[in-house]
Design a protein around this motif. Sequence first.
Motif, PDB file in Angstrom:
ATOM      1  N   GLU A 123      18.126  -3.219   6.759  1.00  0.00           N
ATOM      2  CA  GLU A 123      19.408  -2.541   6.566  1.00  0.00           C
ATOM      3  C   GLU A 123      19.299  -1.023   6.575  1.00  0.00           C
ATOM      4  O   GLU A 123      20.305  -0.338   6.340  1.00  0.00           O
ATOM      5  N   GLY A 124      18.100  -0.486   6.824  1.00  0.00           N
ATOM      6  CA  GLY A 124      17.955   0.963   6.883  1.00  0.00           C
ATOM      7  C   GLY A 124      18.186   1.647   5.561  1.00  0.00           C
ATOM      8  O   GLY A 124      18.795   2.727   5.492  1.00  0.00           O
ATOM      9  N   ALA A 125      17.701   1.052   4.475  1.00  0.00           N
ATOM     10  CA  ALA A 125      17.919   1.584   3.132  1.00  0.00           C
ATOM     11  C   ALA A 125      16.682   2.333   2.638  1.00  0.00           C
ATOM     12  O   ALA A 125      15.562   2.121   3.108  1.00  0.00           O
ATOM     13  N   GLY A 126      16.890   3.196   1.663  1.00  0.00           N
ATOM     14  CA  GLY A 126      15.788   3.858   0.994  1.00  0.00           C
ATOM     15  C   GLY A 126      15.146   2.944  -0.021  1.00  0.00           C
ATOM     16  O   GLY A 126      15.723   1.930  -0.428  1.00  0.00           O
ATOM     17  N   VAL A 127      13.939   3.292  -0.442  1.00  0.00           N
ATOM     18  CA  VAL A 127      13.168   2.471  -1.375  1.00  0.00           C
ATOM     19  C   VAL A 127      12.590   3.374  -2.454  1.00  0.00           C
ATOM     20  O   VAL A 127      12.088   4.474  -2.162  1.00  0.00           O
ATOM     21  N   LEU A 128      12.655   2.899  -3.696  1.00  0.00           N
ATOM     22  CA  LEU A 128      12.019   3.580  -4.820  1.00  0.00           C
ATOM     23  C   LEU A 128      11.272   2.544  -5.634  1.00  0.00           C
ATOM     24  O   LEU A 128      11.864   1.792  -6.407  1.00  0.00           O
ATOM     25  N   LEU A 129       9.944   2.473  -5.427  1.00  0.00           N
ATOM     26  CA  LEU A 129       9.087   1.603  -6.237  1.00  0.00           C
ATOM     27  C   LEU A 129       8.583   2.439  -7.407  1.00  0.00           C
ATOM     28  O   LEU A 129       7.775   3.349  -7.227  1.00  0.00           O
ATOM     29  N   GLY A 130       9.074   2.140  -8.602  1.00  0.00           N
ATOM     30  CA  GLY A 130       8.747   2.964  -9.750  1.00  0.00           C
ATOM     31  C   GLY A 130       8.071   2.209 -10.861  1.00  0.00           C
ATOM     32  O   GLY A 130       8.155   0.989 -10.954  1.00  0.00           O
ATOM     33  N   GLY A 131       7.405   2.956 -11.731  1.00  0.00           N
ATOM     34  CA  GLY A 131       6.746   2.382 -12.892  1.00  0.00           C
ATOM     35  C   GLY A 131       5.793   3.407 -13.483  1.00  0.00           C
ATOM     36  O   GLY A 131       5.477   4.419 -12.863  1.00  0.00           O
ATOM     37  N   HIS A 132       5.347   3.117 -14.708  1.00  0.00           N
ATOM     38  CA  HIS A 132       4.325   3.993 -15.295  1.00  0.00           C
ATOM     39  C   HIS A 132       2.980   3.770 -14.614  1.00  0.00           C
ATOM     40  O   HIS A 132       2.132   4.667 -14.609  1.00  0.00           O
ATOM     41  N   ALA A 133       2.776   2.586 -14.051  1.00  0.00           N
ATOM     42  CA  ALA A 133       1.561   2.272 -13.308  1.00  0.00           C
ATOM     43  C   ALA A 133       1.897   2.213 -11.822  1.00  0.00           C
ATOM     44  O   ALA A 133       3.055   2.134 -11.428  1.00  0.00           O
ATOM     45  N   VAL A 134       0.857   2.235 -11.002  1.00  0.00           N
ATOM     46  CA  VAL A 134       1.000   2.127  -9.550  1.00  0.00           C
ATOM     47  C   VAL A 134       0.215   0.901  -9.105  1.00  0.00           C
ATOM     48  O   VAL A 134      -0.966   0.760  -9.451  1.00  0.00           O
ATOM     49  N   THR A 135       0.857   0.023  -8.367  1.00  0.00           N
ATOM     50  CA  THR A 135       0.172  -1.164  -7.872  1.00  0.00           C
ATOM     51  C   THR A 135      -0.648  -0.821  -6.634  1.00  0.00           C
ATOM     52  O   THR A 135      -0.447   0.216  -5.992  1.00  0.00           O
ATOM     53  N   VAL A 136      -1.565  -1.720  -6.295  1.00  0.00           N
ATOM     54  CA  VAL A 136      -2.348  -1.538  -5.076  1.00  0.00           C
ATOM     55  C   VAL A 136      -1.440  -1.599  -3.855  1.00  0.00           C
ATOM     56  O   VAL A 136      -1.654  -0.881  -2.868  1.00  0.00           O
ATOM     57  N   GLU A 137      -0.403  -2.450  -3.914  1.00  0.00           N
ATOM     58  CA  GLU A 137       0.546  -2.515  -2.802  1.00  0.00           C
ATOM     59  C   GLU A 137       1.280  -1.189  -2.638  1.00  0.00           C
ATOM     60  O   GLU A 137       1.528  -0.742  -1.507  1.00  0.00           O
ATOM     61  N   GLY A 138       1.648  -0.547  -3.761  1.00  0.00           N
ATOM     62  CA  GLY A 138       2.272   0.765  -3.674  1.00  0.00           C
ATOM     63  C   GLY A 138       1.332   1.802  -3.090  1.00  0.00           C
ATOM     64  O   GLY A 138       1.742   2.654  -2.290  1.00  0.00           O
ATOM     65  N   ALA A 139       0.065   1.749  -3.495  1.00  0.00           N
ATOM     66  CA  ALA A 139      -0.918   2.679  -2.945  1.00  0.00           C
ATOM     67  C   ALA A 139      -1.090   2.480  -1.447  1.00  0.00           C
ATOM     68  O   ALA A 139      -1.280   3.442  -0.697  1.00  0.00           O
ATOM     69  N   GLN A 140      -1.012   1.245  -0.988  1.00  0.00           N
ATOM     70  CA  GLN A 140      -1.134   0.996   0.450  1.00  0.00           C
ATOM     71  C   GLN A 140       0.062   1.566   1.213  1.00  0.00           C
ATOM     72  O   GLN A 140      -0.105   2.117   2.316  1.00  0.00           O
ATOM     73  N   LEU A 141       1.267   1.461   0.650  1.00  0.00           N
ATOM     74  CA  LEU A 141       2.435   2.040   1.305  1.00  0.00           C
ATOM     75  C   LEU A 141       2.290   3.544   1.454  1.00  0.00           C
ATOM     76  O   LEU A 141       2.686   4.118   2.476  1.00  0.00           O
ATOM     77  N   VAL A 142       1.718   4.185   0.458  1.00  0.00           N
ATOM     78  CA  VAL A 142       1.481   5.627   0.536  1.00  0.00           C
ATOM     79  C   VAL A 142       0.367   5.933   1.534  1.00  0.00           C
ATOM     80  O   VAL A 142       0.459   6.869   2.336  1.00  0.00           O
ATOM     81  N   ASN A 143      -0.682   5.116   1.503  1.00  0.00           N
ATOM     82  CA  ASN A 143      -1.839   5.357   2.375  1.00  0.00           C
ATOM     83  C   ASN A 143      -1.476   5.230   3.859  1.00  0.00           C
ATOM     84  O   ASN A 143      -1.997   5.947   4.704  1.00  0.00           O
ATOM     85  N   THR A 144      -0.570   4.299   4.170  1.00  0.00           N
ATOM     86  CA  THR A 144      -0.161   4.106   5.561  1.00  0.00           C
ATOM     87  C   THR A 144       0.932   5.080   5.986  1.00  0.00           C
ATOM     88  O   THR A 144       1.292   5.117   7.172  1.00  0.00           O
ATOM     89  N   GLY A 145       1.485   5.844   5.060  1.00  0.00           N
ATOM     90  CA  GLY A 145       2.548   6.776   5.387  1.00  0.00           C
ATOM     91  C   GLY A 145       3.934   6.174   5.385  1.00  0.00           C
ATOM     92  O   GLY A 145       4.911   6.870   5.675  1.00  0.00           O
ATOM     93  N   TRP A 146       4.045   4.879   5.059  1.00  0.00           N
ATOM     94  CA  TRP A 146       5.368   4.236   5.025  1.00  0.00           C
ATOM     95  C   TRP A 146       6.225   4.830   3.916  1.00  0.00           C
ATOM     96  O   TRP A 146       7.436   4.923   4.048  1.00  0.00           O
ATOM     97  N   ALA A 147       5.599   5.216   2.806  1.00  0.00           N
ATOM     98  CA  ALA A 147       6.305   5.841   1.686  1.00  0.00           C
ATOM     99  C   ALA A 147       5.543   7.080   1.248  1.00  0.00           C
ATOM    100  O   ALA A 147       4.357   7.254   1.559  1.00  0.00           O
TER     101      ALA A 147
END
Length: 693
Positions: free
Chosen positions: A329-353
Motif C-alpha cells: 500500500e506504499g505506507a511508512g513503517v515505524l518499528l519501535g521499542g526500547h530494544a532492537v530486534t535482529v530483524e530490525g537490524a537487518q532492515l537497517v543493514n540492507t537500507g530498507w529502513a
Amino acid sequence: MSSTDEAGGTGAPEQLAFIRETVRRAKPRTWLGARRAEHLPVARVLVDKGLLHLDQFFDYAVPANMAEEAQPGVRVRVRFGARVVNGRREGGELHDGFIVERRAESDYAGPLAPLAQVLSPEPVLTPELLRLCRTVADRYAGTLADVLQLAVPPRHAKAEAEPSPPPAPLPAAPEPGSWSRYPQGPEFLTALAAGHAPRAVWTALPGPSWPQEIARAVAATLAGGRGALVVLPDGRSTARVDEALGELLGGGLHATLAADLGPKERYRRWLAVSRGSVRAAVGTRAAMFAPVRDLGLVVVWSDGDGSHADPRAPHPHVREVALLRAAEEGAGVLLGGHAVTVEGAQLVNTGWARPLAADRATVREVAPRVRTVTDLDQARDAAAQQARLPSLAWQTAREALATGPVLIQVPRRGYVPRLACGRCRTPARCRHCEGPLEAASSDVPLRCGWCGEAEERWHCTECGSFRLRAQVVGARRTAEELGKAFPRIPVRTSGRDAVLHSVPAEPALVISTPGAEPVAEGGYAAALLLDGWALLSRPDLRAGEEALRLWLAAAALVRPAGEGGTVVVVAEPTARAVQALIRWDPAGHAAFELEERAQLHFPPVSRMASLTGSPGAVADLLGLTRLPEGADVLGPVPVPGGRRGEEVERALLRVAPGQGAALAAALKAAQIARIALRTPEPVKVRIDPLEIG
C-alpha cells in the motif's frame, strides 16, 4: 369429519408425498440457470473451509432476488459438497463464505449451485484486505480462509445496523515535542505530514514519553491526509497509546481494537475503520489486519515481543504483516521499542529502513545507572542466602525505598516452579507422567506441572533422600522472602494471574514477572533484575536478544541516573546482553547478533521452516517435499512436548534469501499430497519459527 377419516387411511402417506413432490417440482431451480440475476449471474466465493486442498474459489449462481445484495466483499452462506443426481442437487452442508467477485460466466462447465443466503450486505472484505490475506497465506504456507478468520471479526448484526459517525476533520501537523530528542525525529514527522512514506527502526529512549511520540507520528500522518495503524503487544501499552492519542487528537479520529471490548463493541469499531469513519486504528495483534483506508503509516511497538506471533494457523507475525502491508500500500513503517530486534537490524543493514535513535549524550542523560552482580557472588553472599538478594542489590533497594518504589523482576512465575533432590540434585519428577514437580506455596503438597497430580510422599529415585531444594524460585516465593527482609514495606506482585497497570510513587517493593511490570508514577527509584541465568541459559538462538529486551523494558521504567535511578542485574557481567544493558546499546547488540547469524546462515539472513510431529510423519512430509535448490535439512532431532510414551521430532528447513516463497509453496504442496494419500498423523508446519533451539 369424514374427509379427515379418509386422510388418515392407508393412502395418506402416498398422497402427501405426491403433493410435496409436485410442489417441489414447481419451485424454480436456480442452480440449473432459472431465475438467475440478469447482470453478472455468477458469484466467485471463498468458502470458509480452512483445508489446504480446498484453498481456492468456487463459483455459485446468483439468484435474482439476491442480485442487489450479493456484491463483492459481503458474507454469504452456500451449500458445499452437494451432488447432482437425476437433475437434482442432493446433500452438502451449509458453510459461510465471502463473495470475492461477480462474473458473467463460470469456468465450471456443470450446473452451479445457488447462493443459499446473503448474511449481510456489508462489504467487509475489501480488495486491499483480500490481497493482503492472500499474500500472508502464501508466505506462511497456510490457507486464505484461515487468514480471513484472523483478519475479519465475527459479525454482530446489531452493531452492523448502527450507522457510523461521519469522519472528523483532519488535524493540523503536530509540533515535534519529545521527538526533538532524536536528530532525525522532526524530519520523520515532516515527511509523514507531507504524505511521504518514511521507514524507520526506532530505538526509543527510556522513560514514559514513547506513547506520546507514537501519537505525534499518527497525528502527522493524519495531517498528511492518510490513515495510520498502531499495533502493540498487550492491552496495557494499547491503553497508554489510546490515552495519548485522545489527549493529542481528541475524539473521533481513532479507534481502539481490543479483545476485552466484547464482540459487539469491537465489531462496531472495526466497522467504523472499514467504513472510513475513523482514520487511525490502535490495538493488539488482531489489529494488524484492520482495514484502514489509504494507509500511510504502520507502527509496531516492541516487535520482538512473542505476543506479536499469532498462535493460530498459519501463525503470522505482526512485524512481517506490517512490512507486507507497507510494500503493498506504499505506507511508512515505524518499528519501535526500547530494544532492537535482529530483524530490525537487518532492515537497517540492507537500507530498507533508516535508524531513528538519539545520540549518546542524550541516552546517558535519561538512562538509569546499571550495576552488575555475578551469580557466583550471589552464591557466596550471606545476605543472598537469607533474603535472596546480593548485598549490592539489598543495599540499593534499601536506599531507593527512601525515595520511591523498587521494581524486582523475577523470570519465573509461581512459588517454586522447579525442585530437585537436596542431596544429589536430581530433578524432582512426577511418578505418574515424569513431569516436573512444583510447589504452589509453603503449606500445600507438591503438584505435577504437567498432569496436576498431588505428590505427598516424594523421595528421590536415585539416592532415596526425602530432602528437596529449589532449582528455580518464582515470583510469589520472592515476594514472601522480601516481605520478611523489609517488614515495614508494602509488597505488591504483578504477573499472569493479576497484572498491575500502575503503582503510586510511595515506597513499595513491586515483584513482577517479565512483561507485567506496572508503570510507577514518576518512575521507579531502582530496579533489581534477578536470576539472569534463567533468561540467558535458555536453549534458544534468541536467548540473549530476548533477555536484553526484557531487561530494557524494566530498566526503562526507572528514573534517570541523575535522579538516583539505579538498575542492578544479577547475571554474568561479561555476557553480551549484560554489556549491552550497561552501555544501553540495543542497536549495537542487534548488529552484532546479525553478523553472527550471517556467518551461521540463520534467520533473518536466511528463511527457515520447522516441521514438528511424530518421527514417521516428519519423515513422510520430508519425502514428499520438493525443496528449492540449495535447501538445507537440519535434523530431525527429538524435542520435548509429546505425551507420555510418544516421540516428537523436529526438522528445520533452511533456504537462501529470496527462496522463502518457494519453500512455503513446496511445503503446502507436500501437505496437500499427504491429504490426498490420507496420511493420518499431522505435522505442524511453521514458517519463520520464533524459537530455534
